[in-house]
Design a protein around this motif. Sequence first.
Motif, PDB file in Angstrom:
ATOM      1  N   LEU A 276       4.200  -2.854 -67.976  1.00 50.49           N
ATOM      2  CA  LEU A 276       3.075  -2.798 -68.893  1.00 50.49           C
ATOM      3  C   LEU A 276       3.423  -3.522 -70.193  1.00 50.49           C
ATOM      4  N   GLY A 277       4.667  -3.345 -70.630  1.00 50.24           N
ATOM      5  CA  GLY A 277       5.133  -4.048 -71.830  1.00 50.24           C
ATOM      6  C   GLY A 277       5.005  -5.545 -71.645  1.00 50.24           C
ATOM      7  N   ARG A 278       5.343  -6.028 -70.472  1.00 50.99           N
ATOM      8  CA  ARG A 278       5.199  -7.451 -70.193  1.00 50.99           C
ATOM      9  C   ARG A 278       3.750  -7.894 -70.325  1.00 50.99           C
ATOM     10  N   ALA A 279       2.832  -7.100 -69.755  1.00 56.68           N
ATOM     11  CA  ALA A 279       1.414  -7.476 -69.806  1.00 56.68           C
ATOM     12  C   ALA A 279       0.923  -7.498 -71.257  1.00 56.68           C
ATOM     13  N   LEU A 280       1.389  -6.535 -72.048  1.00 53.97           N
ATOM     14  CA  LEU A 280       0.874  -6.420 -73.413  1.00 53.97           C
ATOM     15  C   LEU A 280       1.468  -7.468 -74.348  1.00 53.97           C
ATOM     16  N   LEU A 281       2.565  -8.078 -73.901  1.00 50.67           N
ATOM     17  CA  LEU A 281       3.255  -9.052 -74.745  1.00 50.67           C
ATOM     18  C   LEU A 281       2.499 -10.368 -74.840  1.00 50.67           C
ATOM     19  N   GLY A 282       1.569 -10.570 -73.936  1.00 56.02           N
ATOM     20  CA  GLY A 282       0.973 -11.891 -73.799  1.00 56.02           C
ATOM     21  C   GLY A 282       0.051 -12.340 -74.915  1.00 56.02           C
TER      22      GLY A 282
END
Length: 505
Positions: A408-414
Motif C-alpha cells: 500500500l505504501g508503494r501505491a501511495l508513493l506515486g
Amino acid sequence: MTEPVLRVRGLTKKYPGVTALDQVDFDLRRGEVHVLFGENGAGKSTLISIVSGAQRPDGGTIEAGGRAVELSGVAAARALGISAVFQEFSLMPTMTVAENLVMGSEPGRFGFVDRRRIRRLARERLDEFGFRIAPDRLVETLSRAEQQMVEIAKAFRPELSVLILDEPTASLTDEEAERLFALVEEARGRGIGIIYITHRMAEIRRLADRVTVLRDGRLVTTVPGDTPDEQLINLMTGRVVEDLYPELPVPGTDVVLAARGLTTFDGSVRNASFELRAGEIVGFAGLMGSGKSAAARACFGLERVDSGTVTIAGQDLTGAKPAAVMKSGVVYLPSDRKQEGLFLERPLRETVTLPWLRRAPMSTGPLLRPGRERAVAGDMLRRMQLSPADPERPAASYSGGNQQKGLLGRALLGECTTYLLDEPTVGVDVGARVTIYERIVALARAGSAVLVVSSELPEILHLCHRVYVFSHGQITAELTGADINEEMILRHMMHWGEPAAKDIA
Ligand SMILES: Nc1ncnc2c1ncn2[C@@H]1O[C@H](COP(=O)(O)OP(=O)(O)OP(=O)(O)O)[C@@H](O)[C@H]1O
Ligand SMILES: [Mg+2]
C-alpha cells in the motif's frame, strides 16, 4: 471441559533483531473456539507455527492432551491430532488437488500410487465441504480462494483434536465463509479445540468463546468471547480508538476516469459503465467473482477488453498496457500480494520504491540517488506504521499485515491522480486501518480520484462517497448518500442482473 487439549507455557521465539514471542502462556480447551487477536506483527502466526510443529521455539513448553510434547515437525504435530491452515499456504503447486489432499495428509499410506483411489478419496473430502473443485486440477492453476479451500479440506481430519486457522476467510466469498463457520461450529461440537486468528470483529462476535490478546510478542490477557469490540481494540493497541473512519471531504465533479459499456474478453465484466471523479472515493462492492476486481484490473490494462471504452483524463486508454495507464497518472494496488507485487527475498524498501525509482527525488536525471531512495521508503513505511520499522529486512520476514502495508505504501508513493486500490486493508489490524483510511481520505482531499474495491462492508459503508454494486459481472446498482446502507448493498449484491421468470413466480 476444564482439561486443556493444549497448554503452552513461557513460549519464546526470537528472530534476528526481533523477539516474536516473549514468555507466552496459552491454553486451549476441548470444544472451544479460541481467537488470537493482536496488531500486525504481534506474534500470532509465530505462535501457531510453533504449536503446529512448523517452527521450533527458543524456549518454553508445550503440553498436548496432558503430556509434555516435542514437536519436531508438522508431521509430528499431525500425529498428535494438531493440524493447521497457515496464512501462507503449504500446498505443492505442481501437484494435483487430489495428491495434495490425500498424500500430503497421510504420508506413507500410499506405498504405490493408486490414482483412482486417491481421486475418489479427494472427491469425497471436497464433497463433504461442498467445495466445487476438480481433484485433477494442478494447485498452481487454482485461485487463492480455491487453494484456501483445499488447505481447509486437508486440515480437517477425523482424528483431529486441535484445529488451527490463520485468517481463514481472507480470500473466501461470504457464502464460503458461512460454510467455514458452520464447519468450525460443528468441529467445536465434536470437542475439537480451535485456534482462530482474525482481524475481523464480526468473526470474533460470531465464533469466539475466548480471546487471547497479544501485543509485541507478549501476552496481554485472555478474556471471554463476548468482550465488547472497543475493549478488545483497546487491549490490542493499548490506546482508545475513537473513530475508525475519518470524515469524508466534499467530493469534486470532474470526471477523471470513465468506463463505458466495458466488457472483458473472459466475460468477468459485462457492459459496465462507471466513472471516478476528482476528490471522490468510489467503492466497488460485490461478492468474489462478481467482477468488481476484474473491472478495476481492466481499467489498468490487466484484463483483455472485448468491447467498451476506458477513458482516463480525456484520453482513450482502452486496452492500453499498464505502463501506459501509469503514465497517465493511475496507480493500482493488487489484492494478491504474493502473486502480484512483493519481492519476497529482497528488502521491503525495493517493493516500495521500484516503480518510482526514475522520478525525483530518487533520481536526478539518469542518476539514481540510493540515499534518497532509502529516505523516501523509510518515511512512507513509518507513516504506514510498519513493524518492525526497518525497510532493509526482506519482505518475506514481515508478518502478513505488514507486507500489505508495504504494498500500500508503494501505491501511495506515486503522487498520482487516480488510485485503484483492490482490498487495501486485507489482513491489516484495526489500529493500522485507521491510519490507512486517513491516508485514503487525504488523497481525495488533495483532489485525487480513489477507487476502493472491497469485500469489507464497513469499508464500503463508511469510506465511500459513491458505490457501484457488482453481481455476476454486471453493475446492479449505483448508490449515493443514505442509499449506501447494508440492506441496499446486500440486496444488489445478490441480484442476478435481468430477473428470470422463476424469480418472479
Ligand atoms: N521469517 C522471519 N524472519 C524474521 N522475522 C520474522 C519472521 N517471521 C516473522 N518475523 C517477525 O516476528 C514478528 C511476529 O510476526 P507474526 O507473523 O507472528 O505476526 P502476526 O501477529 O501473525 O501479524 P499479522 O497480523 O500481520 O499476520 C514480527 O515482528 C515479524 O516481523
Ligand atoms: Mg500473521
